[in-house]
Design a protein around this motif. Structure first.
Motif, PDB file in Angstrom:
ATOM      1  N   GLY A 106      -5.477  -0.550  -4.886  1.00 18.26           N
ATOM      2  CA  GLY A 106      -4.335  -0.361  -4.009  1.00 18.26           C
ATOM      3  C   GLY A 106      -4.196  -1.519  -3.040  1.00 18.26           C
ATOM      4  O   GLY A 106      -3.081  -1.931  -2.694  1.00 18.26           O
ATOM      5  N   THR A 107      -5.324  -2.043  -2.618  1.00 19.02           N
ATOM      6  CA  THR A 107      -5.291  -3.177  -1.697  1.00 19.02           C
ATOM      7  C   THR A 107      -4.618  -4.376  -2.361  1.00 19.02           C
ATOM      8  O   THR A 107      -3.751  -5.029  -1.758  1.00 19.02           O
ATOM      9  N   ASP A 218       4.073   1.341   0.930  1.00 17.02           N
ATOM     10  CA  ASP A 218       2.718   1.674   0.493  1.00 17.02           C
ATOM     11  C   ASP A 218       2.764   3.143   0.107  1.00 17.02           C
ATOM     12  O   ASP A 218       2.631   4.033   0.946  1.00 17.02           O
ATOM     13  N   LYS A 249      -6.030   7.694  -7.054  1.00 17.42           N
ATOM     14  CA  LYS A 249      -6.245   8.635  -5.946  1.00 17.42           C
ATOM     15  C   LYS A 249      -5.937  10.062  -6.459  1.00 17.42           C
ATOM     16  O   LYS A 249      -6.576  10.481  -7.408  1.00 17.42           O
TER      17      LYS A 249
HETATM   18  C1  LIG Z   1      -2.478   4.452   2.235  1.00 17.25           C
HETATM   19  C2  LIG Z   1      -3.403   3.562   1.459  1.00 17.25           C
HETATM   20  N1  LIG Z   1      -2.954   2.391   0.997  1.00 17.25           N
HETATM   21  C3  LIG Z   1      -3.729   1.562   0.299  1.00 17.25           C
HETATM   22  C4  LIG Z   1      -5.051   1.870   0.019  1.00 17.25           C
HETATM   23  C5  LIG Z   1      -5.910   0.895  -0.726  1.00 17.25           C
HETATM   24  O1  LIG Z   1      -6.331   1.375  -1.967  1.00 17.25           O
HETATM   25  P1  LIG Z   1      -7.680   0.840  -2.638  1.00 17.25           P
HETATM   26  O2  LIG Z   1      -8.800   1.549  -1.969  1.00 17.25           O
HETATM   27  O3  LIG Z   1      -7.528   1.208  -4.097  1.00 17.25           O
HETATM   28  O4  LIG Z   1      -7.750  -0.622  -2.438  1.00 17.25           O
HETATM   29  C6  LIG Z   1      -5.570   3.072   0.496  1.00 17.25           C
HETATM   30  C7  LIG Z   1      -6.974   3.412   0.228  1.00 17.25           C
HETATM   31  O5  LIG Z   1      -7.499   4.423   0.602  1.00 17.25           O
HETATM   32  C8  LIG Z   1      -4.734   3.941   1.241  1.00 17.25           C
HETATM   33  O6  LIG Z   1      -5.188   5.097   1.741  1.00 17.25           O
END
Ligand SMILES: Cc1ncc(COP(=O)(O)O)c(C=O)c1O
Length: 391
Positions: A106-107, A218, A249
């Motif tokens: 997600g990042t 996001d 998730k």
């Molecule tokens: C709202 C939100 N955006 C982005 C992310 C990033 O996802 P990742 O952990 O897969 O990098 C998270 C991770 O918990 C999140 O809660």
């Protein structure tokens, strides 16, 4: 050579005191690495009876494992992986966008989404002050792109208004501050998995677009928002120029997120994915699980929401004043133990001793329901809270 060591505390067995010291060290080290979020992941990973630390801890279903074993694959750097391509096409279709790109996290999906709109080092992104992109990821944006944030303080639901965005976008008379983008988050994690009203999102997007500024969403948990509000994901996503969501998730896949956008932007997104080291070759093995998550995951999210609400109601009974169950809109339960005189880190430690995983977020104890949390899991967690409250 004999090294002398500090002895255990008075009356405390030596290995227990060492164990405690190690625990404190691990906590301190974690807080040191994540000073902004102060998130707390716990240690006894394998021994949880019910793991409520996050909806990212799920393990793939049998159907996912079978699909992964049988997945047709190719080299995704070249765009040759048929299973990745199918997931991308399906994601774009579901989100109502022209194209999509499958990336590891997600990042990375957010970092690519933000960068697509970013025009110059030191330019600003407007976001709610506790949004994931403006807190946990702020270092990534600085390091990868030279972005800075202009934050808006939301209410306790993480809600920002179109008027606040309008004020943040007012042109700088000195021509120094340049805002390239508005970023929003739905559901809002730090605010407890709260859903953004689609009318609010529409009003914010209108203000941004009237200023010629694009919007990135996001939507790590956009399906939770959709299930809770009854608004289709494509209707939410329609307000944003780019949207990312995670299959890893609540949807239950082991790995991956998707960036969805117009085809022209996705061409550039692919370049950025390679630039960020995310060209993951035969990723169809993972995309196969992602496809199942995308089709099947949304159908059962309401169960996670119901269990989260039940969990909140149970905690409210044993710790009145620590939580209002009406605040629980999706799969996150935040317990303000400090409000009833119980240190949240201590509560997390005690839950861990009972085999219940929870994390420390926004000064509270956070529990997240997901596909691997059953009714029995909720019962176990509530038993643990009952014992903690009785001590
Ligand atoms: C709202 C939100 N955006 C982005 C992310 C990033 O996802 P990742 O952990 O897969 O990098 C998270 C991770 O918990 C999140 O809660």
């Amino acid at each position: 050579m004999h090294l002398s060591r500090a002895g255990p505390g008075a009356g405390e067995p030596r290995n227990r005191s060492l164990h405690r010291a190690r625990g404190r060290l691990a906590e301190a080290a974690h807080l040191l690495v994540h000073p902004s979020s102060r998130s707390y992941t716990g240690r006894a990973v394998a021994s949880y009876r019910v793991d409520l630390r996050s909806d990212t801890v799920t393990t793939p279903s049998e159907a996912m494992r079978r699909a992964m074993a049988a997945a047709e694959v190719g080299d995704d750097w070249f765009g040759d992986d048929p299973t990745v391509n199918r997931l991308q096409e399906r994601a774009a279709e579901v989100m109502g966008k022209e194209a999509a790109l499958y990336v590891p996290t997600g990042t990375m999906a957010n970092q690519i989404g933000l960068r697509l709109h970013f025009r110059g080092t030191g330019h600003l992104v407007v976001a709610e002050a506790t949004a994931h992109v403006a807190t946990t990821e702020v270092m990534s944006s600085a390091a990868l792109s030279g972005m800075a944030f202009k934050t808006i303080r939301g209410d306790r639901r993480g809600r920002i208004t179109a008027e606040q965005v309008q004020a943040a976008l007012a042109p700088d008379p000195e021509d120094v501050e340049v805002v390239d983008l508005v970023a929003v988050e739905d559901t809002h994690g730090h605010a407890g998995g709260r859903v953004m009203a689609v009318e609010d999102l529409r009003a914010i997007a209108k203000v941004a677009h009237d200023h010629g500024v694009p919007v990135h969403l996001d939507g790590a948990r956009i399906f939770n928002a959709s299930v809770a509000s009854g608004v289709p994901v494509a209707e939410i996503a329609a307000e944003a120029d780019t949207v990312m969501f995670c299959v890893s998730k609540g949807l239950g896949a082991p790995v991956g997120s998707l960036v969805c956008a117009p085809a022209e932007l996705i061409r550039e997104a692919r370049r950025l994915k390679i630039l960020y080291g995310g060209a993951w070759r035969q990723a169809g093995i993972l995309a196969a699980a992602g496809l199942i998550a995308l089709e099947e995951g949304p159908k059962r999210l309401h169960e996670d929401h119901e269990r989260a609400r039940r969990l909140a109601e149970g905690v409210a009974e044993v710790l009145p004043g620590a939580i209002d169950p009406a605040d629980v809109e999706t799969n996150m339960v935040f317990v303000d133990t400090a409000a009833v005189g119980l240190d949240p880190l201590e509560a997390i430690g005690r839950l861990r001793e009972e085999g219940v995983g929870a994390t420390y977020v926004a000064g509270k104890v956070r529990m997240v329901t997901h596909v691997d949390v059953t009714d029995e899991g909720v019962r176990i967690a509530l038993e643990a809270w009952r014992r903690i409250a009785a001590r």
